[in-house]
Design a protein around this motif. Structure first.
Motif, PDB file in Angstrom:
ATOM      1  N   ILE A  45       0.852  -1.188   0.000  1.00  0.00           N
ATOM      2  CA  ILE A  45       0.000   0.000   0.000  1.00  0.00           C
ATOM      3  C   ILE A  45       0.888   1.238   0.000  1.00  0.00           C
ATOM      4  N   GLU A  46       0.688   2.075  -0.984  1.00  0.00           N
ATOM      5  CA  GLU A  46       1.413   3.345  -1.053  1.00  0.00           C
ATOM      6  C   GLU A  46       0.447   4.480  -0.719  1.00  0.00           C
ATOM      7  N   PHE A  47       0.631   5.075   0.453  1.00  0.00           N
ATOM      8  CA  PHE A  47      -0.198   6.203   0.876  1.00  0.00           C
ATOM      9  C   PHE A  47       0.386   7.467   0.250  1.00  0.00           C
ATOM     10  N   LEU A  48      -0.374   8.077  -0.629  1.00  0.00           N
ATOM     11  CA  LEU A  48       0.135   9.175  -1.439  1.00  0.00           C
ATOM     12  C   LEU A  48       0.063  10.529  -0.751  1.00  0.00           C
ATOM     13  N   GLU A  49      -0.743  10.625   0.276  1.00  0.00           N
ATOM     14  CA  GLU A  49      -0.943  11.885   0.996  1.00  0.00           C
ATOM     15  C   GLU A  49      -1.493  11.572   2.385  1.00  0.00           C
ATOM     16  N   GLN A  50      -1.823  12.592   3.144  1.00  0.00           N
ATOM     17  CA  GLN A  50      -2.439  12.372   4.443  1.00  0.00           C
ATOM     18  C   GLN A  50      -3.753  11.617   4.260  1.00  0.00           C
ATOM     19  N   THR A  51      -3.871  10.462   4.922  1.00  0.00           N
ATOM     20  CA  THR A  51      -5.062   9.636   4.744  1.00  0.00           C
ATOM     21  C   THR A  51      -5.696   9.272   6.080  1.00  0.00           C
ATOM     22  N   SER A  52      -6.991   8.980   6.016  1.00  0.00           N
ATOM     23  CA  SER A  52      -7.736   8.479   7.174  1.00  0.00           C
ATOM     24  C   SER A  52      -8.610   7.323   6.691  1.00  0.00           C
ATOM     25  N   SER A  53      -8.586   6.235   7.437  1.00  0.00           N
ATOM     26  CA  SER A  53      -9.385   5.067   7.077  1.00  0.00           C
ATOM     27  C   SER A  53      -9.912   4.402   8.332  1.00  0.00           C
ATOM     28  N   LEU A  54     -11.068   3.764   8.203  1.00  0.00           N
ATOM     29  CA  LEU A  54     -11.617   2.947   9.275  1.00  0.00           C
ATOM     30  C   LEU A  54     -11.589   1.501   8.813  1.00  0.00           C
ATOM     31  N   HIS A  55     -11.032   0.631   9.633  1.00  0.00           N
ATOM     32  CA  HIS A  55     -10.851  -0.771   9.266  1.00  0.00           C
ATOM     33  C   HIS A  55     -11.568  -1.684  10.248  1.00  0.00           C
ATOM     34  N   VAL A  56     -12.150  -2.742   9.717  1.00  0.00           N
ATOM     35  CA  VAL A  56     -12.731  -3.798  10.550  1.00  0.00           C
ATOM     36  C   VAL A  56     -11.952  -5.071  10.266  1.00  0.00           C
ATOM     37  N   SER A  57     -11.293  -5.609  11.279  1.00  0.00           N
ATOM     38  CA  SER A  57     -10.567  -6.871  11.127  1.00  0.00           C
ATOM     39  C   SER A  57     -11.459  -8.008  11.633  1.00  0.00           C
ATOM     40  N   VAL A  58     -11.675  -9.000  10.790  1.00  0.00           N
ATOM     41  CA  VAL A  58     -12.578 -10.101  11.138  1.00  0.00           C
ATOM     42  C   VAL A  58     -11.986 -11.410  10.658  1.00  0.00           C
ATOM     43  N   GLY A  59     -12.154 -12.450  11.451  1.00  0.00           N
ATOM     44  CA  GLY A  59     -11.645 -13.754  11.070  1.00  0.00           C
ATOM     45  C   GLY A  59     -12.200 -14.218   9.732  1.00  0.00           C
ATOM     46  N   ARG A  60     -11.325 -14.750   8.894  1.00  0.00           N
ATOM     47  CA  ARG A  60     -11.727 -15.134   7.541  1.00  0.00           C
ATOM     48  C   ARG A  60     -12.821 -16.201   7.559  1.00  0.00           C
TER      49      ARG A  60
END
Length: 317
Positions: free
Chosen positions: A115-130
């Protein structure tokens, strides 16, 4: 969500090593590159039963997860990501996706990525068992790019964003039910939107359709193999052939999903006053003794013992 880590008060020389350590714990093992030492980042997170919600705010950088990294931490998760601000390029399986504000993806952390973050970024992630997603819609080998404009994806995104804002004040006894809702919403979003736009093998599509129809009708005691297959537009023989690749038959899969729903209800403090038989009947079992035998075979104890093990005072039969 509570702030777990911020580079704000760290010396420039300490920012990157501290950030890599914390981000690896929050997500997965990875390599990290950035230009200069003035990198800024913040991670906020909260755990809701068996899922993790993490907001990541960071400056330009490059994150690479190698094959060695996947072997090192041995994770078996999907990450459902909602991009809130900024652009980045995510590469996995020789495919590159540009993420912009509003982008929604589901990707597999068992596989290498960059993953190449090109600028200031904000993300919300949900990690869940596959496996929690796989049991609902089948295995998703390829990265799924979803449309936030699709009704099911929009519903999932809105619920998750709202949950992230309110999770700190939610009664922890409700966490298992909320987590189950999140997993169901993500699964519906992938099932209704993702695979329609990503060309998949006919067998995989058929398996997802079959599982989706079964989930809708689990509470119906008349849901038998023939009806489940008919709802999915296939023969019982073909349905059994699809599930055989997972070591299951159509009947065993229906019982497995009903038992899992009952297990969740028995561990829920808010349902502690419900009779065990009532829970079993509500999820399609028509015989209490048969349910008890099946439950013991699946989980190694009776429903009453399971409920008592979870601290629910007096188990009711």
């Amino acid at each position: 969500m509570d702030i777990e880590f911020t580079t704000e008060n760290l010396d420039d020389r300490d920012r990157i090593p501290f950030w890599v350590d914390v981000a690896s714990q929050a997500f997965y093992s990875h390599e990290f590159e950035t230009s200069g030492s003035s990198f800024e980042g913040r991670l906020t997170s909260g755990v809701v039963d068996n899922i993790a919600l993490t907001r990541c705010d960071c400056g330009p950088c490059v994150v690479t997860r190698t094959r060695s990294d996947t072997l090192r931490d041995d994770l078996d998760n999907y990450i459902f990501s909602i991009r809130l601000q900024g652009r980045s390029a995510l590469r996995q399986d020789d495919r590159t996706i540009m993420l912009e504000p509003g982008s929604v993806i589901l990707h597999n952390v068992c596989k290498p990525l960059k993953i190449e973050f090109l600028e200031q970024t904000s993300s919300l992630h949900v990690s869940v068992g596959r496996e929690l997603i796989r049991s609902r819609v089948g295995d998703l080998d390829a990265m799924q790019v979803l449309s936030r404009g699709a009704p099911t994806t929009g519903l999932a995104v809105d619920f998750i964003l709202s949950l992230a804002e309110r999770v700190a004040g939610v009664d922890e006894t409700l966490h298992p039910r909320i987590a189950n809702h999140v997993i169901d919403l993500i699964s519906m979003a992938v099932g209704a939107d993702g695979y329609k736009r990503e060309i998949s093998a006919p067998r995989e599509l058929a398996l997802r359709r079959l599982k989706s129809e079964i989930e809708k009708c689990l509470a119906d005691p008349n849901l038998k193999p023939a009806r489940a297959a008919g709802l999915a537009g296939m023969s019982v023989r073909y349905a059994n052939m699809l599930l055989a690749e997972e070591g299951l038959s159509l009947e065993r899969f229906i019982v497995q999903r009903r038992l899992e729903r009952c297990r969740q209800a028995l561990a829920d403090p808010h349902q502690s006053r419900r009779m065990i038989g009532d829970i079993a009947f509500a999820w399609g079992f028509s015989d209490h003794s048969h349910f008890t035998r099946r439950f013991r075979a699946a989980f190694g104890m009776t429903p009453a013992e399971y409920r008592a093990q979870h601290g629910l005072a007096k188990a009711r039969a």
